[in-house]
Design an enzyme around this catalytic site. Structure first.
Site, short mmCIF file in Angstrom:
data_model
loop_
_atom_site.label_atom_id
_atom_site.label_comp_id
_atom_site.label_asym_id
_atom_site.label_seq_id
_atom_site.Cartn_x
_atom_site.Cartn_y
_atom_site.Cartn_z
N LEU A 1 20.24 12.07 59.81
CA LEU A 1 20.37 12.55 58.43
C LEU A 1 20.88 11.42 57.53
O LEU A 1 21.91 10.81 57.82
CB LEU A 1 21.32 13.74 58.35
N ALA A 2 20.11 11.17 56.46
CA ALA A 2 20.47 10.08 55.57
C ALA A 2 20.07 10.38 54.14
O ALA A 2 19.69 9.50 53.38
CB ALA A 2 19.81 8.79 56.03
N ARG B 1 30.79 8.33 46.24
CA ARG B 1 32.09 7.64 46.27
C ARG B 1 31.99 6.14 46.57
O ARG B 1 32.97 5.42 46.46
CB ARG B 1 33.01 8.33 47.29
N ASN C 1 13.50 -38.35 50.62
CA ASN C 1 12.35 -37.69 51.25
C ASN C 1 11.47 -36.99 50.24
O ASN C 1 10.40 -36.53 50.56
CB ASN C 1 12.82 -36.69 52.31
N TYR C 2 11.91 -36.93 48.99
CA TYR C 2 11.20 -36.12 47.99
C TYR C 2 10.85 -36.99 46.80
O TYR C 2 11.73 -37.62 46.20
CB TYR C 2 12.13 -34.98 47.57
C1 UD1 Z 1 29.63 18.04 57.65
C2 UD1 Z 1 29.74 19.25 58.57
C3 UD1 Z 1 31.20 19.42 58.97
C4 UD1 Z 1 31.71 18.15 59.62
C5 UD1 Z 1 31.49 16.95 58.69
C6 UD1 Z 1 31.84 15.67 59.41
C7 UD1 Z 1 28.01 20.83 57.92
C8 UD1 Z 1 27.72 22.06 57.17
N1 UD1 Z 1 29.27 20.41 57.88
O1 UD1 Z 1 30.34 18.36 56.48
O2 UD1 Z 1 31.33 20.49 59.88
O3 UD1 Z 1 33.06 18.28 59.94
O4 UD1 Z 1 30.13 16.89 58.28
O5 UD1 Z 1 31.75 14.62 58.51
O6 UD1 Z 1 27.15 20.27 58.56
N2 UD1 Z 1 23.02 15.44 54.44
C9 UD1 Z 1 21.66 15.43 54.20
N3 UD1 Z 1 21.10 16.44 53.46
C10 UD1 Z 1 21.83 17.45 52.97
C11 UD1 Z 1 23.23 17.46 53.22
C12 UD1 Z 1 23.80 16.45 53.98
O7 UD1 Z 1 20.95 14.52 54.63
O8 UD1 Z 1 21.25 18.32 52.32
C13 UD1 Z 1 23.60 14.37 55.25
C14 UD1 Z 1 24.53 13.49 54.42
O9 UD1 Z 1 23.85 12.35 53.95
C15 UD1 Z 1 25.60 13.10 55.42
C16 UD1 Z 1 25.62 14.25 56.41
O10 UD1 Z 1 24.40 14.95 56.24
O11 UD1 Z 1 25.24 11.94 56.12
C17 UD1 Z 1 26.81 15.16 56.25
O12 UD1 Z 1 26.76 15.72 54.97
P1 UD1 Z 1 28.07 16.02 54.15
O13 UD1 Z 1 27.70 16.65 52.87
O14 UD1 Z 1 28.91 14.81 54.11
O15 UD1 Z 1 28.75 17.12 55.07
P2 UD1 Z 1 30.25 17.53 55.10
O16 UD1 Z 1 30.51 18.48 54.00
O17 UD1 Z 1 31.11 16.34 55.19
#
Ligand code: UD1
Ligand code: CA
Length: 458
Positions: A8-9, A15, A383-384
């Site tokens: 997931l990215a 921040r 050289n140039y």
């Molecule tokens: C998530 C977890 C939480 C965990 C925490 C650890 C869920 C619902 N919660 O929360 O239990 O303790 O991570 O850091 O999974 N992302 C997407 N698409 C989206 C949403 C998120 O790609 O629609 C990716 C974000 O880029 C990120 C990751 O998923 O890399 C986590 O998303 P984030 O919104 O940070 O989740 P947390 O609320 O921190």
């Protein structure tokens, strides 16, 4: 069993306060996401799916990895929704591992264990934190069995006392994951489709959920801001430093060491403080590197000494050579055994023969130099010509006097001596002294000017 990895990215990374998508920020010189992909590859999955969103085109362009299957998540509706975007391309017979593009230090060995748990049911990585604010909490029954994950924002005061947090990294069979994701809803505090809700669904299906607490929290630490990025950078560098010391190198201070690529060391290598390695660096036995040097894509043979403040890139250095201090060795350079490149010397795309010395203040570019040559201070290969580069060829045992210009293309034959201060524009014969120098004259009785009274110099 087949393995597919979903990374997931899609998150924005507000921040970081950056125009660059978060997952492209470098750790040890390489994008965060590239670290995760590299680790994923160690497990030899049949596919790596990267779910992208914010800054997607730039992410795809910069990562440009043919093994990656890109999946767009146009709107970030939650981690469950994100994983679901990749599912159409995932085989029912695969086991899936979910990773995160901003959690760069996860180890392949950790994932191997998780994968085994995922094949048997559902594997989950958790973390014990003194302050788990923001994390999903792991809910276990009296027997210690995992029942569910409750997100911080949805948790009761009592649940928030739980110190075991969810890392988000999990593994389970693809067919089941597909089914569970379909039944997710977003009736929660954040109005998102939570991946974490699949845990309760798995428990409900009687699936064996195994949660293991990670020992090294850095492995599951995410990057949300530049402070966390710097913290993980140091942790990564410590791993690299430890590995080098275990393989027999001395680091004068492992906290002042940077590796941005691969480093291979022989026996009894000594690396002083502030040394930076980039690309692929190979160091032979007993190589000594002084303080504040940068080495990029170099191969250094046994018993070489590199004095402080030297920059060496894309070069091969033979046995027992000595380089620096303040030397710059540029791409395409080869030093044969026992060659010496001293202070304030720049060498580019040149071959320096065995035992040859360029000790001080010189520029050697596009040059083929024989053995046992001595190049005097201030010598420059021109050289140039303003349009094209030309080669300088220097034979064996040539002696070039100080402050000489060798205007290429030019050949200095074996055993030739060039008088100091010469500008050499034509080939010089073997064994002879060649020089170009205006005759020295003395004007006898000449007087220095004396100051006239009242004459104000402007
Ligand atoms: C998530 C977890 C939480 C965990 C925490 C650890 C869920 C619902 N919660 O929360 O239990 O303790 O991570 O850091 O999974 N992302 C997407 N698409 C989206 C949403 C998120 O790609 O629609 C990716 C974000 O880029 C990120 C990751 O998923 O890399 C986590 O998303 P984030 O919104 O940070 O989740 P947390 O609320 O921190
Ligand atoms: Ca997060």
């Amino acid at each position: 069993m087949k393995l597919e990895i979903i990374i997931l990215a899609a998150g924005q990374g507000t921040r970081m306060r950056s125009a660059l998508p978060k997952v492209l920020h470098p750790l040890a010189g390489k994008p965060l996401l590239a670290h995760v992909i590299e680790t994923a590859k160690k497990l030899e999955p049949t596919a790596i799916h990267v779910v992208y969103g914010h800054g997607g085109d730039l992410v795809r362009e910069r990562i440009a990895d043919p093994q990656v299957q890109w999946v767009e998540q146009a709107k970030q509706l939650g981690t469950g929704h994100a994983v679901e975007q990749a599912m159409p391309a995932v085989d029912d017979n695969s086991t899936v591992i979910v990773l995160y593009g901003d959690v760069p230090l996860i180890r392949a060995e950790t994932l191997q264990t998780l994968l085994q748990q995922g094949e048997a049911g559902l594997g989950l990585l958790t973390v014990l934190l003194p302050d788990p604010t923001g994390y999903g909490r792991i809910i276990r029954d009296e027997a210690g069995q995992v029942k569910a994950i409750i997100e911080h924002k949805d948790a009761t005061e009592q649940q928030r006392q739980i110190k075991e947090g969810n890392t988000g990294i999990l593994s389970c069979p693809g067919s089941r994951l597909r089914r569970w994701l379909k039944s997710l809803d977003n009736s929660n505090a954040q109005g998102e489709f939570y991946l974490t809700d699949v845990i309760a669904l798995a428990v409900n299906d009687g699936v064996n959920v195994q949660a293991s607490v990670i020992a090294d929290v850095h492995e599951v630490a995410g990057v949300n801001d530049r402070l966390q990025l710097a913290d993980l950078e140091r942790n990564y560098q410590k791993r690299c430093a430890d590995a080098l010391m275990r393989s027999g190198a001395t680091l004068i201070d492992p906290a002042r060491f940077d590796q941005r690529g691969s480093v291979t060391v022989g026996q009894d290598v000594v690396i002083d403080v502030g040394v930076v390695f980039e690309g692929d660096v190979i160091l032979g036995d007993r190589v000594r590197i002084g303080a504040n040097c940068l080495l990029r894509n170099v191969r250094i043979s046994d018993d070489v000494t590199i004095e402080p403040m030297s920059l060496i890139e894309e070069a091969e250095i033979g046995k027992q050579c000595s380089i620096g201090p303040f030397a710059r060795i540029r791409p395409g350079t080869q030093l044969a055994e026992k060659a010496k490149v001293g202070n304030f010397v720049e060498v580019k795309n040149s071959m320096i023969g065995q035992g040859s010395k360029v000790n001080h203040l010189a520029y050697v570019g596009d040059t083929t130099m024989g053995n046992d040559v001595n190049i005097g201070a201030g010598t420059i290969t021109c050289n140039y010509d303003g349009a094209n580069k030309h080669r300088t060829v220097i034979g064996d045992r040539v002696f070039v006097g100080s402050d000489t210009q060798l205007v290429a293309p030019v050949t200095i034959s074996n055993d030739a001596t060039i008088g100091a201060g010469s500008t050499i524009t034509r080939d010089t014969p073997a064994g002879e002294l060649t020089l170009s120098r205006s005759k020295q004259v003395t004007i006898s009785g000449w007087k220095r000017p004396v100051k006239i009274k009242g004459n104000k110099a402007k």
